[in-house]
Write an enzyme that holds these catalytic residues in place. Sequence first.
Site, mmCIF file in Angstrom:
data_model
loop_
_atom_site.group_PDB
_atom_site.id
_atom_site.type_symbol
_atom_site.label_atom_id
_atom_site.label_comp_id
_atom_site.label_asym_id
_atom_site.label_seq_id
_atom_site.Cartn_x
_atom_site.Cartn_y
_atom_site.Cartn_z
ATOM 1 N N ARG A 134 38.428 39.537 60.468
ATOM 2 C CA ARG A 134 37.582 41.164 60.340
ATOM 3 C C ARG A 134 38.656 41.802 59.223
ATOM 4 N NH1 ARG A 134 36.933 40.804 65.805
ATOM 5 N NH2 ARG A 134 35.002 39.975 66.579
ATOM 6 N N LYS A 156 35.149 46.190 44.889
ATOM 7 C CA LYS A 156 33.690 45.308 44.965
ATOM 8 C C LYS A 156 33.992 43.734 45.226
ATOM 9 C CE LYS A 156 29.583 47.805 43.156
ATOM 10 N NZ LYS A 156 28.596 47.850 42.100
ATOM 11 N N GLU A 198 33.263 44.984 28.933
ATOM 12 C CA GLU A 198 33.456 46.094 30.309
ATOM 13 C C GLU A 198 34.246 47.216 29.575
ATOM 14 O OE1 GLU A 198 31.504 45.797 32.839
ATOM 15 O OE2 GLU A 198 31.929 43.591 33.642
ATOM 16 N N LYS A 240 37.856 54.025 35.722
ATOM 17 C CA LYS A 240 37.190 53.510 36.928
ATOM 18 C C LYS A 240 37.452 54.193 38.262
ATOM 19 C CE LYS A 240 35.542 49.348 39.150
ATOM 20 N NZ LYS A 240 35.093 47.971 39.296
ATOM 21 N N GLU A 250 29.065 53.501 46.338
ATOM 22 C CA GLU A 250 28.051 53.433 45.653
ATOM 23 C C GLU A 250 26.892 54.051 46.096
ATOM 24 O OE1 GLU A 250 27.706 49.988 42.851
ATOM 25 O OE2 GLU A 250 25.629 49.952 43.217
ATOM 26 N N ARG A 254 28.675 56.180 41.575
ATOM 27 C CA ARG A 254 29.327 54.666 41.215
ATOM 28 C C ARG A 254 28.539 53.845 40.368
ATOM 29 N NH1 ARG A 254 33.436 50.664 44.380
ATOM 30 N NH2 ARG A 254 33.582 49.176 42.622
ATOM 31 N N ASN A 258 27.504 50.386 36.714
ATOM 32 C CA ASN A 258 26.531 49.000 36.325
ATOM 33 C C ASN A 258 25.880 49.019 34.981
ATOM 34 O OD1 ASN A 258 24.490 47.109 38.617
ATOM 35 N ND2 ASN A 258 26.672 47.375 38.770
ATOM 36 N N HIS A 261 24.094 46.100 33.378
ATOM 37 C CA HIS A 261 24.293 44.976 34.531
ATOM 38 C C HIS A 261 22.886 44.418 35.033
ATOM 39 C CE1 HIS A 261 28.464 45.729 34.151
ATOM 40 N NE2 HIS A 261 28.834 44.740 35.037
ATOM 41 N N HIS A 265 22.866 40.974 34.661
ATOM 42 C CA HIS A 265 22.874 39.870 35.831
ATOM 43 C C HIS A 265 21.533 38.985 35.844
ATOM 44 C CE1 HIS A 265 25.467 42.488 38.890
ATOM 45 N NE2 HIS A 265 26.241 41.829 37.638
ATOM 46 N N HIS A 278 29.953 36.562 32.242
ATOM 47 C CA HIS A 278 29.433 37.824 32.836
ATOM 48 C C HIS A 278 29.721 38.869 31.552
ATOM 49 C CE1 HIS A 278 28.919 41.335 35.538
ATOM 50 N NE2 HIS A 278 30.187 41.738 34.951
HETATM 51 N N1 NAD Z 1 34.322 43.294 41.533
HETATM 52 C C1 NAD Z 1 34.167 43.988 40.419
HETATM 53 O O1 NAD Z 1 34.142 45.159 40.348
HETATM 54 C C2 NAD Z 1 33.801 43.231 39.068
HETATM 55 C C3 NAD Z 1 33.518 43.885 38.017
HETATM 56 C C4 NAD Z 1 33.411 42.981 36.831
HETATM 57 C C5 NAD Z 1 33.169 41.612 36.840
HETATM 58 N N2 NAD Z 1 33.226 41.072 38.204
HETATM 59 C C6 NAD Z 1 33.147 39.793 38.192
HETATM 60 O O2 NAD Z 1 33.966 39.217 37.450
HETATM 61 C C7 NAD Z 1 33.644 37.746 37.009
HETATM 62 C C8 NAD Z 1 34.100 37.668 35.691
HETATM 63 O O3 NAD Z 1 35.352 37.523 35.615
HETATM 64 P P1 NAD Z 1 36.524 37.021 34.240
HETATM 65 O O4 NAD Z 1 35.604 37.435 32.956
HETATM 66 O O5 NAD Z 1 37.548 37.306 34.593
HETATM 67 O O6 NAD Z 1 36.022 35.566 34.807
HETATM 68 P P2 NAD Z 1 36.555 34.185 35.152
HETATM 69 O O7 NAD Z 1 37.393 34.777 36.464
HETATM 70 O O8 NAD Z 1 35.800 33.125 35.372
HETATM 71 O O9 NAD Z 1 37.887 33.882 34.179
HETATM 72 C C9 NAD Z 1 37.660 33.762 32.908
HETATM 73 C C10 NAD Z 1 38.289 32.372 32.484
HETATM 74 O O10 NAD Z 1 39.464 32.356 31.894
HETATM 75 C C11 NAD Z 1 40.415 31.575 32.731
HETATM 76 N N3 NAD Z 1 41.559 32.428 33.094
HETATM 77 C C12 NAD Z 1 41.795 33.471 33.758
HETATM 78 N N4 NAD Z 1 43.312 33.892 33.407
HETATM 79 C C13 NAD Z 1 43.689 33.245 32.275
HETATM 80 C C14 NAD Z 1 44.899 33.449 31.492
HETATM 81 N N5 NAD Z 1 45.842 34.422 31.738
HETATM 82 N N6 NAD Z 1 44.906 32.478 30.422
HETATM 83 C C15 NAD Z 1 44.016 31.441 30.072
HETATM 84 N N7 NAD Z 1 42.683 31.706 30.747
HETATM 85 C C16 NAD Z 1 42.674 32.223 31.832
HETATM 86 C C17 NAD Z 1 39.817 31.663 34.038
HETATM 87 O O11 NAD Z 1 40.311 30.352 34.638
HETATM 88 C C18 NAD Z 1 38.302 31.304 33.636
HETATM 89 O O12 NAD Z 1 38.128 29.802 32.765
HETATM 90 C C19 NAD Z 1 32.014 37.672 37.316
HETATM 91 O O13 NAD Z 1 32.133 36.987 38.452
HETATM 92 C C20 NAD Z 1 31.687 39.145 37.714
HETATM 93 O O14 NAD Z 1 30.628 39.372 38.479
HETATM 94 C C21 NAD Z 1 33.399 41.836 39.367
HETATM 95 O O1 LIG Z 2 32.818 48.383 40.243
HETATM 96 C C1 LIG Z 2 31.437 48.565 40.086
HETATM 97 O O2 LIG Z 2 30.929 49.306 40.745
HETATM 98 C C2 LIG Z 2 30.728 47.867 39.021
HETATM 99 O O3 LIG Z 2 29.471 47.971 38.928
HETATM 100 C C3 LIG Z 2 31.464 47.199 38.140
HETATM 101 C C4 LIG Z 2 30.665 45.867 37.499
HETATM 102 O O4 LIG Z 2 31.370 45.805 35.961
HETATM 103 C C5 LIG Z 2 30.769 44.555 38.365
HETATM 104 O O5 LIG Z 2 30.235 43.584 37.345
HETATM 105 C C6 LIG Z 2 30.204 44.611 39.523
HETATM 106 O O6 LIG Z 2 30.667 43.464 40.162
HETATM 107 C C7 LIG Z 2 28.878 44.633 39.685
HETATM 108 O O7 LIG Z 2 28.332 44.855 40.933
HETATM 109 P P1 LIG Z 2 26.997 44.756 41.805
HETATM 110 O O8 LIG Z 2 26.848 45.515 42.735
HETATM 111 O O9 LIG Z 2 26.043 44.983 40.416
HETATM 112 O O10 LIG Z 2 27.049 43.208 41.991
HETATM 113 ZN ZN ZN Z 3 30.425 43.656 35.200
#
Ligand code: NAD
Ligand SMILES: O=C(O)C(=O)C[C@@H](O)[C@H](O)[C@H](O)COP(=O)(O)O
Ligand code: ZN
Length: 379
Positions: A134, A156, A198, A240, A250, A254, A258, A261, A265, A278
């Site tokens: 948990r 998130k 982003e 952010k 959100e 917040r 998006n 997105h 998405h 992404h």
């Molecule tokens: N939680 C949030 O607020 C939020 C915000 C934006 C995106 N996201 C999520 O994040 C994901 C995208 O993240 P991303 O763009 O980092 O993609 P990713 O995590 O797939 O990384 C991109 C690629 O780079 C490689 N990599 C990572 N670090 C490296 C380095 N230093 N050198 C060489 N290769 C490296 C990884 O192995 C992968 O192949 C999506 O799933 C998206 O939905 C979440």
């Molecule tokens: O942090 C946030 O809030 C965002 O929306 C950041 C986005 O860049 C990110 O891709 C996030 O994961 C999207 O969230 P979702 O709620 O649309 O799935």
């Molecule tokens: Zn995003």
Amino acid sequence: MSTAIPSVPAATSPSATVHIDLGERSYDITIAAGLLADPASFDGLPRAAVAVIVTNTTVEPLYGQRLRDCLAGRFPAIHTVVLPDGEDHKDWNTLNTVFDALAAHGCDRKSVLFALGGGVIGDMTGFAAACFMRGIPFVQVPTTLLAQVDSSVGGKTAVNHPAGKNLLGAFYQPLQVVCDLSTLATLPPREMSAGLAEIIKYGPIHDMDFLAWIETNLEALRAGDTAALAHAVRRSCEIKAEVVGADEREAGLRAILNFGHTFGHAIEAGVGFGVWLHGEAVGCGMVMAATLSQRLGLVDAAFVARLRTLVERAGLPVVAPRIDAADNEGRYLELMRGDKKSEGGEIRFVLIDGPGRAVVRPAPDALVRSVIADCCAAG
Ligand SMILES: NC(=O)c1ccc[n+]([C@@H]2O[C@H](COP(=O)([O-])OP(=O)(O)OC[C@H]3O[C@@H](n4cnc5c(N)ncnc54)[C@H](O)[C@@H]3O)[C@@H](O)[C@H]2O)c1
Ligand SMILES: O=C(O)C(=O)C[C@@H](O)[C@H](O)[C@H](O)COP(=O)(O)O
Ligand SMILES: [Zn+2]
């Protein structure tokens, strides 16, 4: 000749700490080159018997040992869980293998997880930390540009489901975010471009001065200039942190994060997770959302053209993919109705209603269809 916006602001320090204040809790985002060479980067953390590093097959050989060396004096046992790489593995089955490993390593409620990698690893590790017993503590160690400017901050966490992007998840904050800029030296150019999407996002929704700075410094950012990257990561995290600090879950504001997105998405799910990155989908989605904003009379054509030009200069696609041979617009609408911002089946878009200002509202289906038809590749 001097320009109004210096190529890299004089005030930019190669290192910075951004504080995110969530009322009852707060944490720091530290940003500098070389943080993974210094155990002191993790000085604020609690001591515990077990640390588990969650990473993937690409990042482990690059940075796994550096992180283990940093943590060695703090945690008697350090385990590493290496997941397969890719957005197509950001799912419940892969998450389950993390739970299996945490149980097998005898983790308890004090054990600390470390997300070492990009946004996929960060989102999955955070969700695993939110669920296991948990809720156990976790730390974000982002190694992609996208993760340093966005996904590691704000709590998130999620995995994908065949029915939609990030459909299963939780709001769950890390203890700390450690952004080592030197990890970006190994990032492929396509992934740097994805991160730029982003970064660009923060301009239209909040800070047009930052958008102008990105326009001036885009080549330096794409070339991996440390001073430029330091400024971009710091300013992105500041924006952010401000938005999430005002609306962690959100309930309203917040949602502006998006921007791009809702369309983005739909692109990711429509072509299959992992086909478009992404950041690529978000870049193209921002052009589509800006076009919709223009058709609703909220911004002028020059604004859309400016954004489109910057997205293209960042090395990102600006023509959306067709995702259904028979009914392309219908499929986009169907996927977007499942977006988390939808209410009662009504899609709510993040639109720009003036430079630096975003609004969340519905739009007539016919208008949305016209945007999809005009922004997609010819059939
Ligand atoms: N939680 C949030 O607020 C939020 C915000 C934006 C995106 N996201 C999520 O994040 C994901 C995208 O993240 P991303 O763009 O980092 O993609 P990713 O995590 O797939 O990384 C991109 C690629 O780079 C490689 N990599 C990572 N670090 C490296 C380095 N230093 N050198 C060489 N290769 C490296 C990884 O192995 C992968 O192949 C999506 O799933 C998206 O939905 C979440
Ligand atoms: O942090 C946030 O809030 C965002 O929306 C950041 C986005 O860049 C990110 O891709 C996030 O994961 C999207 O969230 P979702 O709620 O649309 O799935
Ligand atoms: Zn995003």
